[in-house]
Motif scaffolding. Structure first.
Motif, PDB file in Angstrom:
ATOM      1  N   SER A  30      -5.980   7.090 -16.614  1.00 33.79           N
ATOM      2  CA  SER A  30      -4.938   7.002 -15.597  1.00 33.79           C
ATOM      3  C   SER A  30      -3.650   6.497 -16.247  1.00 33.79           C
ATOM      4  O   SER A  30      -3.623   6.158 -17.431  1.00 33.79           O
ATOM      5  N   ALA A  48       0.906   8.745  -1.022  1.00 32.64           N
ATOM      6  CA  ALA A  48       0.698   9.554  -2.221  1.00 32.64           C
ATOM      7  C   ALA A  48       2.008  10.072  -2.805  1.00 32.64           C
ATOM      8  O   ALA A  48       2.026  10.546  -3.941  1.00 32.64           O
ATOM      9  N   ARG A  80      -2.242   2.847  -6.563  1.00 34.40           N
ATOM     10  CA  ARG A  80      -3.301   2.047  -5.931  1.00 34.40           C
ATOM     11  C   ARG A  80      -3.383   0.685  -6.616  1.00 34.40           C
ATOM     12  O   ARG A  80      -3.405   0.595  -7.841  1.00 34.40           O
ATOM     13  N   GLU A 140      -7.282  -2.916  -3.966  1.00 39.64           N
ATOM     14  CA  GLU A 140      -8.037  -1.801  -3.388  1.00 39.64           C
ATOM     15  C   GLU A 140      -9.080  -1.217  -4.331  1.00 39.64           C
ATOM     16  O   GLU A 140     -10.156  -0.792  -3.904  1.00 39.64           O
ATOM     17  N   VAL A 141      -8.783  -1.207  -5.658  1.00 42.50           N
ATOM     18  CA  VAL A 141      -9.658  -0.524  -6.616  1.00 42.50           C
ATOM     19  C   VAL A 141      -9.956  -1.447  -7.791  1.00 42.50           C
ATOM     20  O   VAL A 141      -9.679  -1.129  -8.950  1.00 42.50           O
ATOM     21  N   TYR A 144      -1.202  -1.691 -10.886  1.00 43.83           N
ATOM     22  CA  TYR A 144      -1.517  -0.476 -10.143  1.00 43.83           C
ATOM     23  C   TYR A 144      -2.007   0.587 -11.113  1.00 43.83           C
ATOM     24  O   TYR A 144      -1.661   0.587 -12.288  1.00 43.83           O
ATOM     25  N   ARG A 145      -2.757   1.535 -10.588  1.00 40.30           N
ATOM     26  CA  ARG A 145      -3.033   2.755 -11.312  1.00 40.30           C
ATOM     27  C   ARG A 145      -2.480   3.922 -10.507  1.00 40.30           C
ATOM     28  O   ARG A 145      -2.430   3.864  -9.254  1.00 40.30           O
ATOM     29  N   GLN A 146      -2.042   4.951 -11.211  1.00 39.08           N
ATOM     30  CA  GLN A 146      -1.463   6.100 -10.537  1.00 39.08           C
ATOM     31  C   GLN A 146      -2.156   7.366 -11.005  1.00 39.08           C
ATOM     32  O   GLN A 146      -2.148   7.688 -12.191  1.00 39.08           O
ATOM     33  N   HIS A 168      -3.166  10.569  -5.447  1.00 41.75           N
ATOM     34  CA  HIS A 168      -3.516   9.262  -4.873  1.00 41.75           C
ATOM     35  C   HIS A 168      -2.352   8.296  -4.818  1.00 41.75           C
ATOM     36  O   HIS A 168      -2.447   7.240  -4.221  1.00 41.75           O
ATOM     37  N   SER A 170       0.869  -1.171   0.000  1.00 37.07           N
ATOM     38  CA  SER A 170       0.000   0.000   0.000  1.00 37.07           C
ATOM     39  C   SER A 170       0.906   1.220   0.000  1.00 37.07           C
ATOM     40  O   SER A 170       1.762   1.361   0.883  1.00 37.07           O
TER      41      SER A 170
END
Lengths: 107, 114
Positions: free
Chosen positions: B87, A99, B44, B59-60, B35-37, B41, A96
């Motif tokens: 994204s 940012a 994620r 998570e998403v 992941y996406r960025q 954020h 995790s």
């Protein structure tokens, strides 16, 4: 779940030292990663802390306090090429990410 | 040299279309991640896999799917693209069990949904 906090931006002068803090609250913790990401590029691995204490790798050092939910990345003798985002990530069997902190190095 | 590649690097698609992003690694790593960025954020986690035929939601994960039919590839499918899925997408891989090993990231795919 995880809650990971890092400052959004930091600016420092070439040759100086900058400390990037990361605080976290998590239900599971197996270690903490730091990654570097230059604009438009992929993240690259910098360090991984599992135990409390300081890990040093050349100009970069990373510190972890598990009891305080706190880590920092220390960048010494800053160079222009260190201008990048620095991402803190918690290992809870998957990562995790915070940012990220954008560091700008000025001449 | 071993590497991780993503294709395409840039993609523009329309709302409602199905899109598949490819990820291929030659390290023989067990673990693969998507992941996406997005600004503000960070990265994620969308989906991840710890081995062939294993997939897990991150998570998403809503609106995305993956399948792992071999060690090298983990394609990411957007079943019906939405503007909120615009994204930068990164694929990553790592050796060993779980998240305790450094992840190697691909170069990213910039997806725009119009």
């Amino acid at each position: 779940g995880q809650n990971i906090d890092q400052p959004t931006e930091m600016t420092a002068t070439e040759g100086a030292i900058v400390q990037i803090n990361c605080t976290y609250q998590t239900s599971g913790f197996n270690g903490l990663f730091w990654y570097q990401q230059h604009a438009g590029e992929a993240p690259t691995f910098l360090s991984y802390n599992v135990l409390d204490g300081l890990e040093e790798k050349g100009r970069f050092s990373s510190f972890l306090s598990r009891s305080k939910g706190y880590s920092y990345l220390l960048l010494k003798e800053l160079q222009m090429k260190d201008s990048a985002s620095y991402l803190c990530a918690i290992n809870d069997y998957k990562l995790s990410f915070g940012a990220g902190t954008t560091v700008t190095v000025r001449a | 040299d071993a590497e991780i590649t993503q294709s395409p690097r840039h993609k523009i698609t329309e709302t409602g279309r199905q899109v598949t992003l490819a990820c291929h690694q030659t390290w023989n790593h067990n673990n693969m991640f998507w992941y996406r960025q997005d600004l503000g954020h960070g990265l994620r986690l969308i989906h991840y896999s710890y081995g062939v035929q294993d997939t897990n939601k991150g998570e998403v994960s809503d609106g995305y799917s993956v399948s792992r039919s071999n060690t090298e590839d983990l394609p990411l499918t957007l079943e019906s693209a939405a503007s909120s899925q615009t994204s930068v997408y990164f694929c990553a891989s790592s050796v060993g069990q779980g998240g305790s090993y450094e992840q190697y990231f691909g170069p990213g795919t910039r997806l725009t949904v119009t």
